[in-house]
Design a protein around this motif. Structure first.
Motif, PDB file in Angstrom:
ATOM      1  N   GLY A   1       0.803  -1.220   0.000  1.00 56.88           N
ATOM      2  CA  GLY A   1       0.000   0.000   0.000  1.00 56.88           C
ATOM      3  C   GLY A   1       0.836   1.269   0.000  1.00 56.88           C
ATOM      4  O   GLY A   1       0.372   2.327  -0.425  1.00 56.88           O
ATOM      5  N   ASP A   2       2.088   1.174   0.483  1.00 53.61           N
ATOM      6  CA  ASP A   2       2.992   2.320   0.448  1.00 53.61           C
ATOM      7  C   ASP A   2       3.573   2.532  -0.946  1.00 53.61           C
ATOM      8  O   ASP A   2       3.890   3.658  -1.332  1.00 53.61           O
ATOM      9  CB  ASP A   2       4.155   2.133   1.429  1.00 53.61           C
ATOM     10  N   ILE A   3       3.718   1.454  -1.680  1.00 57.08           N
ATOM     11  CA  ILE A   3       4.372   1.496  -2.988  1.00 57.08           C
ATOM     12  C   ILE A   3       3.381   1.725  -4.123  1.00 57.08           C
ATOM     13  O   ILE A   3       3.668   2.447  -5.076  1.00 57.08           O
ATOM     14  CB  ILE A   3       5.140   0.182  -3.246  1.00 57.08           C
ATOM     15  N   PHE A   4       2.201   1.115  -4.031  1.00 59.56           N
ATOM     16  CA  PHE A   4       1.286   1.096  -5.164  1.00 59.56           C
ATOM     17  C   PHE A   4       0.883   2.476  -5.678  1.00 59.56           C
ATOM     18  O   PHE A   4       0.832   2.667  -6.899  1.00 59.56           O
ATOM     19  CB  PHE A   4       0.037   0.245  -4.870  1.00 59.56           C
ATOM     20  N   PRO A   5       0.609   3.465  -4.826  1.00 68.32           N
ATOM     21  CA  PRO A   5       0.260   4.780  -5.388  1.00 68.32           C
ATOM     22  C   PRO A   5       1.388   5.360  -6.252  1.00 68.32           C
ATOM     23  O   PRO A   5       1.138   5.931  -7.311  1.00 68.32           O
ATOM     24  CB  PRO A   5       0.015   5.652  -4.152  1.00 68.32           C
ATOM     25  N   HIS A   6       2.618   5.169  -5.811  1.00 78.08           N
ATOM     26  CA  HIS A   6       3.756   5.646  -6.604  1.00 78.08           C
ATOM     27  C   HIS A   6       3.891   4.831  -7.882  1.00 78.08           C
ATOM     28  O   HIS A   6       4.128   5.384  -8.958  1.00 78.08           O
ATOM     29  CB  HIS A   6       5.051   5.537  -5.791  1.00 78.08           C
ATOM     30  N   PHE A   7       3.737   3.527  -7.749  1.00 72.41           N
ATOM     31  CA  PHE A   7       3.833   2.633  -8.901  1.00 72.41           C
ATOM     32  C   PHE A   7       2.793   3.019  -9.955  1.00 72.41           C
ATOM     33  O   PHE A   7       3.121   3.160 -11.138  1.00 72.41           O
ATOM     34  CB  PHE A   7       3.641   1.182  -8.429  1.00 72.41           C
ATOM     35  N   SER A   8       1.555   3.242  -9.527  1.00 74.28           N
ATOM     36  CA  SER A   8       0.493   3.612 -10.465  1.00 74.28           C
ATOM     37  C   SER A   8       0.785   4.951 -11.136  1.00 74.28           C
ATOM     38  O   SER A   8       0.624   5.100 -12.351  1.00 74.28           O
ATOM     39  CB  SER A   8      -0.855   3.699  -9.749  1.00 74.28           C
ATOM     40  N   ARG A   9       1.221   5.926 -10.342  1.00 70.92           N
ATOM     41  CA  ARG A   9       1.532   7.249 -10.899  1.00 70.92           C
ATOM     42  C   ARG A   9       2.688   7.162 -11.888  1.00 70.92           C
ATOM     43  O   ARG A   9       2.657   7.770 -12.965  1.00 70.92           O
ATOM     44  CB  ARG A   9       1.857   8.230  -9.771  1.00 70.92           C
ATOM     45  N   LEU A  10       3.703   6.386 -11.556  1.00 69.37           N
ATOM     46  CA  LEU A  10       4.852   6.237 -12.445  1.00 69.37           C
ATOM     47  C   LEU A  10       4.461   5.536 -13.738  1.00 69.37           C
ATOM     48  O   LEU A  10       4.936   5.907 -14.815  1.00 69.37           O
ATOM     49  CB  LEU A  10       5.977   5.484 -11.737  1.00 69.37           C
ATOM     50  N   LEU A  11       3.605   4.537 -13.641  1.00 65.07           N
ATOM     51  CA  LEU A  11       3.134   3.875 -14.855  1.00 65.07           C
ATOM     52  C   LEU A  11       2.365   4.848 -15.737  1.00 65.07           C
ATOM     53  O   LEU A  11       2.509   4.840 -16.960  1.00 65.07           O
ATOM     54  CB  LEU A  11       2.252   2.670 -14.513  1.00 65.07           C
ATOM     55  N   THR A  12       1.557   5.696 -15.112  1.00 72.52           N
ATOM     56  CA  THR A  12       0.820   6.710 -15.876  1.00 72.52           C
ATOM     57  C   THR A  12       1.802   7.654 -16.565  1.00 72.52           C
ATOM     58  O   THR A  12       1.625   7.982 -17.745  1.00 72.52           O
ATOM     59  CB  THR A  12      -0.129   7.503 -14.950  1.00 72.52           C
TER      60      THR A  12
END
Length: 175
Positions: free
Chosen positions: A137-148
């Motif tokens: 949960g700490d990583i996923f928001p960054h991961f999603s934003r970076l993928l975008t």
């Protein structure tokens, strides 16, 4: 960017440093520390993609960097070095075989020798309480934003079999 800084500060209200960051964001919307931090984080994604490494490595580096911001380790004089160290720690944790390629990118773009990055790692590691493990949960928001930012979706990047979150993450138009 001012809105992004304010959202970040509101999400982490428990930390007094974020009150400081929010005050800076309101007083100087074009030049707060978090905006500058995000520009260095954007560089991390470029280098990870350039080195053909995992986006998750950049996401880990973003979390480490933000935690160091929260601990008031990052300042104007060292933010490039701290970004490089965060990337180095993330690569060692997530995909150690990519470390040399990523450090070559740091040397090329920031002119920070790998020896300087290595010398600075222990201090950052200590500030991170000697723990590089992160919750999804700490990583996923960054991961999603970076993928975008990389113009990808989690579903496209991870594939059908590996994307357990695909039903909860809206797909981009045309994706």
């Amino acid at each position: 960017m001012a809105q992004l800084n304010e959202q970040w500060a509101l999400k982490h209200q428990w930390a007094s440093v974020l009150e400081w960051a929010l005050e800076i964001a309101r007083a100087h919307p074009s030049s707060p520390e978090l905006t500058r931090a995000h520009s260095h984080q954007a560089s991390l994604l470029e280098w990870v993609l350039e080195a053909n490494c995992e986006v998750s490595t950049a996401a880990l580096a973003h979390v480490y960097f933000e935690r160091l911001v929260l601990r008031r380790v990052v300042n104007k004089a060292n933010r490039k070095l701290v970004a490089a160290v965060s990337l180095s720690l993330a690569a060692k944790w997530n995909e150690p075989e990519s470390l040399g390629t990523l450090l070559a990118a740091v040397e090329r773009h920031y002119s920070i020798p790998r020896a300087t990055v290595f010398r600075s790692e222990f201090s950052a590691y200590a500030e991170l309480a000697f723990d590089l493990r992160l919750e999804p949960g700490d990583i996923f928001p960054h991961f999603s934003r970076l993928l975008t930012q990389a113009e990808r979706t989690p579903h496209d990047y991870l594939g059908e079999a590996n994307c357990g979150v695909s039903s909860r993450v809206p797909r981009a138009a045309g994706g």
